[in-house]
Design an enzyme around this catalytic site. Structure first.
Site, PDB file in Angstrom:
ATOM      1  N   GLU A 170      17.772  33.631   2.865  1.00 58.38           N
ATOM      2  CA  GLU A 170      16.186  33.834   2.656  1.00 58.38           C
ATOM      3  C   GLU A 170      15.920  34.655   1.525  1.00 58.38           C
ATOM      4  OE1 GLU A 170      14.516  35.404   6.098  1.00 58.38           O
ATOM      5  OE2 GLU A 170      15.058  33.649   7.562  1.00 58.38           O
ATOM      6  N   GLU A 359      19.380  29.320  11.132  1.00 56.02           N
ATOM      7  CA  GLU A 359      18.941  30.275  11.978  1.00 56.02           C
ATOM      8  C   GLU A 359      17.761  29.982  12.725  1.00 56.02           C
ATOM      9  OE1 GLU A 359      17.911  34.128  10.534  1.00 56.02           O
ATOM     10  OE2 GLU A 359      19.606  34.353   9.285  1.00 56.02           O
TER      11      GLU A 359
HETATM   12  C1  NOJ Z   1      16.148  36.123   9.393  1.00 57.43           C
HETATM   13  C2  NOJ Z   1      17.175  37.184   8.608  1.00 57.43           C
HETATM   14  O1  NOJ Z   1      18.460  36.265   7.901  1.00 57.43           O
HETATM   15  C3  NOJ Z   1      18.085  37.813   9.912  1.00 57.43           C
HETATM   16  O2  NOJ Z   1      18.979  38.854   9.129  1.00 57.43           O
HETATM   17  C4  NOJ Z   1      17.095  38.571  10.903  1.00 57.43           C
HETATM   18  O3  NOJ Z   1      17.704  39.135  11.775  1.00 57.43           O
HETATM   19  C5  NOJ Z   1      16.353  37.477  11.550  1.00 57.43           C
HETATM   20  N1  NOJ Z   1      15.562  36.907  10.615  1.00 57.43           N
HETATM   21  C6  NOJ Z   1      15.610  37.859  12.579  1.00 57.43           C
HETATM   22  O4  NOJ Z   1      14.451  38.581  12.148  1.00 57.43           O
END
Ligand code: NOJ
Length: 448
Positions: A170, A359
């Site tokens: 991200e 994710e």
């Molecule tokens: C995206 C991130 O990559 C991760 O580290 C985070 O915990 C999750 N979103 C949830 O916020």
């Protein structure tokens, strides 16, 4: 309990079903094995920036408990495991000589994955820059590209048995939150710094992939993007234009340079403003790489309206609370249709070979009672989102895998340990793991 109606097998036998974690959020052991401080270790010492003054230590103590945790991943029926490499563990000086203890730690972790039949998906960078590099300018310095290539090379040379790589996690997340809004490490609040960080990260995502390709020619290489469907609040042309501008930052900023389109340019107003602030939008070819897959990470859609008082972007979010829609404990809208829409939207670029959902998941206010966490909300969430994923597949999107965020409750950045996203509950005092009902739901789903 809602029983899975969909069958995991419907996604095909080569589909990767995994859980994802990251180093800074799980490992702990921040001063063990020769590791130096990361920007999160240092940032979390500042007053008032993280809920309840939480620190990424000991997190879930994954550094010491990884063998048991991998057994849990296996027992829940997953076939893939995504984790990231702590740059400060591998290169305590940021660049230069590799730290043997750090290398050995990840080699053992990787071996353990292979031994259990879990396919490792390794993220090179998940937000934890070594503090020594931050002191030299971090992502805002052009030197970051040299440092990052070196880090990628050390990882590729030492972890060649890994055949699935994600270069950056991200980039829109860490540049916006860490360099523009100042609510994540390194806590910078600078438009100029943000634009530089964006530029360097766009180069790094392609550079990292080139290094991996050179040293591990048979690897499948991708990089991951946060993404959100952007929904205009009304049909008014001003709201539609505001949604387009937000879309540029949230969804297009990193994928388009990667696909060889350069930075997104069709809203002239914004691009001119960006150009004035940063004269260095160049190196288009250096930002391009033909990835084997793109990782998409989706948590919520954004509803947006025109807001003339907001500088540059002139747009504002209409929060879920105002719209009275269902939300998670983070206040994020639950909207599985928007998950399907955003996958479709990325697929329509036409130039992406395969999409992996690297994710997706939700935090809820879990409570442990008599040894059980009855998290029906999370079960319903996964149920809806997997249905939406299947609809995207039926529409013809080539989907290679899905990773639930996350294995166990962990350090959720500025939220500290308040937000629990895990399929496994962690008692922060004792480190006791308890599989939540959602974990059992996944086990049943993956059995099908
Ligand atoms: C995206 C991130 O990559 C991760 O580290 C985070 O915990 C999750 N979103 C949830 O916020």
């Amino acid at each position: 309990m809602v029983k899975p109606t969909l069958q995991a097998a419907a996604f095909g036998k080569d589909f990767h079903w995994g859980v994802a974690i990251s180093a800074a959020q799980n490992e702990g052991a921040v001063s063990e094995g020769g590791r130096s401080a990361s920007i999160w270790d240092v940032y979390s010492r500042r007053k008032g920036v993280i809920k309840k003054a939480a620190k990424p230590m000991p997190a879930c103590d994954f550094y010491h408990r990884y063998r048991d945790d991998l057994l849990l991943v296996k027992a829940l029926g997953f076939t893939a495991f995504r984790f990231s490499i702590s740059w400060s563990r591998i290169l305590p000086d940021g660049s230069g000589k590799a730290n043997p203890a750090g290398i050995v730690f990840y080699q053992q972790l990787i071996e353990e994955c292979h031994a259990l039949g879990l396919t490792p998906f390794v993220t090179l960078y998940h937000w934890d820059l070594p503090q020594v590099l931050q002191a030299e300018g971090g992502w805002e310095s052009p030197l970051i590209n040299r440092w990052f290539r070196h880090f990628a090379k050390v990882c590729a040379k030492n972890f060649g048995t890994v055949k699935h790589w994600i270069v950056l996690n991200e980039p829109a997340g860490f540049t916006t939150l860490g360099h523009l809004l100042g609510i994540h490490a390194p806590g910078r609040r600078s438009m100029d710094g943000f634009l530089k960080a964006v530029h360097h990260a766009a180069i790094a995502q392609a550079d990292g992939a080139r290094v991996l390709r050179q040293y591990i020619p048979d690897a499948k290489i991708g990089t991951s993007f946060s993404c959100s469907e952007i929904i205009p609040y009304s049909d008014a042309p001003l709201d539609i234009a505001a949604a387009r501008r937000i879309d540029l930052f949230v969804n297009r900023l990193f994928v388009e340079p990667l696909l060889g389109k350069g930075f997104p340019e069709d809203d002239k107003g914004i691009v001119q403003k960006m150009n004035r602030l940063n004269k260095s939008w160049k190196y288009a070819s250096q930002m391009q790489f033909d990835m084997d897959f793109i990782g998409l990470q989706n948590y919520f859609p954004l509803v947006v309206k025109h807001a003339s008082l907001i500088p540059v972007i002139q747009a504002a979010e209409v929060k879920p609370a105002q719209r009275k829609v269902p939300v998670t404990a983070m206040g994020w809208e639950i909207n599985a249709d928007s998950f399907q829409h955003i996958i479709r939207r990325f697929w329509k670029y036409g130039a992406i070979k395969e999409i992996m959902i690297t994710e997706n998941g939700a935090a809820f206010k879990d409570s442990l009672q008599q040894g059980r966490v009855n998290d029906q909300d999370r079960i319903n969430y996964y149920h809806q989102y997997l249905d939406a994923l299947f609809s995207a597949k039926r529409e013809g999107v080539k989907l290679g895998g899905y990773f639930a965020w996350t294995l166990m409750d962990n350090f959720e950045w500025a939220e500290g340990y308040e937000a629990r996203f895990g399929l496994v509950h962690v008692d922060l005092k004792t480190q006791l793991r308890t599989v939540k009902e959602s974990g059992f739901w996944w086990r049943d789903f993956l059995k099908t």
